[in-house]
Design an enzyme around this catalytic site. Structure first.
Site, PDB file in Angstrom:
ATOM      1  N   ARG A 135      16.193  20.915   0.044  1.00  0.00           N
ATOM      2  CA  ARG A 135      15.310  22.009  -0.360  1.00  0.00           C
ATOM      3  C   ARG A 135      16.002  22.965  -1.323  1.00  0.00           C
ATOM      4  O   ARG A 135      15.355  23.545  -2.195  1.00  0.00           O
ATOM      5  CB  ARG A 135      14.801  22.745   0.879  1.00  0.00           C
ATOM      6  CG  ARG A 135      13.629  22.042   1.551  1.00  0.00           C
ATOM      7  CD  ARG A 135      13.062  22.849   2.688  1.00  0.00           C
ATOM      8  NE  ARG A 135      13.880  22.783   3.891  1.00  0.00           N
ATOM      9  CZ  ARG A 135      13.692  23.540   4.964  1.00  0.00           C
ATOM     10  NH1 ARG A 135      12.742  24.456   4.969  1.00  0.00           N
ATOM     11  NH2 ARG A 135      14.454  23.402   6.028  1.00  0.00           N
ATOM     12  N   TYR A 148      14.628  24.557  -4.846  1.00  0.00           N
ATOM     13  CA  TYR A 148      14.540  25.993  -5.114  1.00  0.00           C
ATOM     14  C   TYR A 148      15.223  26.354  -6.434  1.00  0.00           C
ATOM     15  O   TYR A 148      14.712  27.176  -7.205  1.00  0.00           O
ATOM     16  CB  TYR A 148      15.163  26.783  -3.968  1.00  0.00           C
ATOM     17  CG  TYR A 148      14.513  26.556  -2.624  1.00  0.00           C
ATOM     18  CD1 TYR A 148      13.205  26.089  -2.523  1.00  0.00           C
ATOM     19  CD2 TYR A 148      15.211  26.795  -1.439  1.00  0.00           C
ATOM     20  CE1 TYR A 148      12.609  25.873  -1.295  1.00  0.00           C
ATOM     21  CE2 TYR A 148      14.619  26.583  -0.202  1.00  0.00           C
ATOM     22  CZ  TYR A 148      13.325  26.124  -0.133  1.00  0.00           C
ATOM     23  OH  TYR A 148      12.748  25.906   1.083  1.00  0.00           O
ATOM     24  N   TYR A 188       3.116  31.572  -2.003  1.00  0.00           N
ATOM     25  CA  TYR A 188       2.234  31.940  -0.890  1.00  0.00           C
ATOM     26  C   TYR A 188       2.937  32.906   0.054  1.00  0.00           C
ATOM     27  O   TYR A 188       4.158  32.954   0.143  1.00  0.00           O
ATOM     28  CB  TYR A 188       1.728  30.706  -0.150  1.00  0.00           C
ATOM     29  CG  TYR A 188       2.766  29.898   0.583  1.00  0.00           C
ATOM     30  CD1 TYR A 188       3.105  30.193   1.895  1.00  0.00           C
ATOM     31  CD2 TYR A 188       3.383  28.808  -0.023  1.00  0.00           C
ATOM     32  CE1 TYR A 188       4.053  29.449   2.576  1.00  0.00           C
ATOM     33  CE2 TYR A 188       4.323  28.051   0.646  1.00  0.00           C
ATOM     34  CZ  TYR A 188       4.654  28.376   1.950  1.00  0.00           C
ATOM     35  OH  TYR A 188       5.593  27.634   2.616  1.00  0.00           O
TER      36      TYR A 188
END
Length: 420
Positions: A72, A76, A98
């Site tokens: 991840r 990013y 979000y």
């Protein structure tokens, strides 16, 4: 690398889309989305995605940088970099993430920091996070009796301390120890490690509320009241997903310090707080919440006073023109007009001929107090104390119920008003 003191063409604004589809995008965020040269977004529901495309045709989906098994952190870094490349090309870029764009979001924070270090204008606007939704849906106030919030894996890895007398919120409980990504359900095989720590701190029978905020406007949030021991059941644990949050209510109540309260002059030397009184409503999730009625003696005494209520002399009612309201609304929602105003406040204000002299002067000054004085009816008594700009010194108090308001309730014998 450009100096951080240089003024570069190009800018970066990071905004949040909230949790519930479309409806939690703020007016401020929407104005920047519509005005952007290009919008990069990472949202979870297709309705919000389609809404963004309707508001700005030049959009890029950042979700494409995720992949099965891909770390991840690599994703990013890439998300931040594709936004920064366009900022360096002189474009006004908006990144939409979000929830709150800075809460449990790495690429937004990284992109903002790098953009600022390279001399570009960069700003993050607040949004509605899962925690905000949790406060609303569970009916808890973080100020009473305080709140601790951790990412679940970090809580375990760094052995973060627990305050069992405050609210406790754990994020990302559905991906314990997971550093990569999957387009399907996370393998939460280390979930038991979290339960071991919670059981050590709270005991097996303590309450845990499994919470998932509603995404679609016709959905209800997931609110499952469980115990730590129940979460060890395999079928129950399967309900926990990558968007799950745990709320753990206080295990015990903490009494106020008499010494500190007297040092703060909140109590007279001969007074003690009434420990039998509790602020209503109490925490419905706590295992031993006291039974408190909404209309006890203190509440009834306050309500009786409504019968003789008069508006205080120092109350300041609104008294402004439509022209002033329209201009301030546009400054709040039109980034281009705001830029014009910030470049030359005097010229902007003096060109607004429809304003009164006081309103133009206040707009030119641009301070909160100047605008308040121009838009409110100020009592003459306020002019007894003025600041360097000949503006009254006014205290603005909100409706927050802090620790002082909740704690400083003395014995009913000390109340001057009684209920007949």
């Amino acid at each position: 690398m450009q100096s951080s003191t240089q003024k570069q063409a190009g800018s970066l604004t990071i905004v949040g889309s909230g949790i519930e589809s479309i409806s939690q995008i703020t007016l401020q965020s929407l104005s920047h989305i519509e005005a952007a040269s290009k919008v990069f977004y990472c949202v979870v529901d297709p309705a919000t995605e389609a809404y963004l495309l309707a508001k700005n045709k030049n959009c890029v989906d950042l979700y494409q940088y995720y992949d099965n098994g891909k770390p991840r952190m690599d994703t990013y870094i890439q998300m931040a970099e594709v936004m920064l490349r366009e900022v360096r090309n002189g474009l006004d870029i908006v990144g939409v993430f979000y929830g709150h764009p800075g809460v449990f979001v790495n690429p937004s924070q990284r992109a903002i920091a790098i953009a600022k270090s390279e001399g570009y204008q960069a700003r993050m606007l607040p949004g509605i996070s899962a925690e905000d939704c949790l406060f609303a849906d569970l009916g808890i106030d973080p100020c009473n009796p305080g709140c601790v919030s951790y990412e679940a894996s970090d809580f375990l890895i760094r052995e973060r301390p627990v305050n069992v007398s405050s609210h406790f919120i754990l994020w990302q409980v559905g991906c314990i120890g997971v550093a990569d990504f999957t387009f399907v359900k996370f393998n939460n095989s280390k979930f038991g490690v979290l339960l071991d720590r919670l059981e050590h701190e709270y005991g097996a029978d303590h309450t845990v509320v499994h919470y998932i905020a509603a995404v679609l406007p016709y959905e209800n949030p997931v609110i499952d009241k469980l115990t730590i021991s129940q979460l060890r059941d395999t079928e129950v644990a399967k309900r926990v997903s990558g968007i799950s949050t745990f709320y753990i209510p206080p295990k015990e109540l903490k009494d106020p310090s008499m010494d500190i309260m007297r040092r703060l002059e909140l109590l007279a030397a001969d007074q003690v707080p009434d420990k039998q009184w509790h602020f209503y409503p109490t925490n419905q999730w706590a295992p031993s919440a006291p039974n408190v009625v909404p209309y006890g003696p203190i509440e009834q005494a306050a309500i009786v006073q409504l019968g003789s209520h008069t508006i205080p002399e120092q109350f300041q009612p609104i008294a402004t023109s439509k022209a002033m309201t329209d201009i301030l609304t546009k400054l709040a929602l039109d980034p281009k007009m705001l830029t014009e105003y910030k470049a030359d406040r005097r010229a902007f204000a003096q060109s607004a001929l429809e304003l009164t002299v006081n309103e133009r002067d206040a707009l030119e000054m641009g301070t909160f107090w100047a605008l308040r004085c121009a838009m409110k009816k100020m009592p003459s008594s306020f002019m007894d104390e003025v600041d360097a700009n000949n503006l009254p010194v006014v205290a603005v108090v909100g409706v927050a119920v802090g620790a002082v308001a909740v704690t400083v309730v003395v014995s009913l014998n000390d109340l001057t008003d009684s209920v007949n």
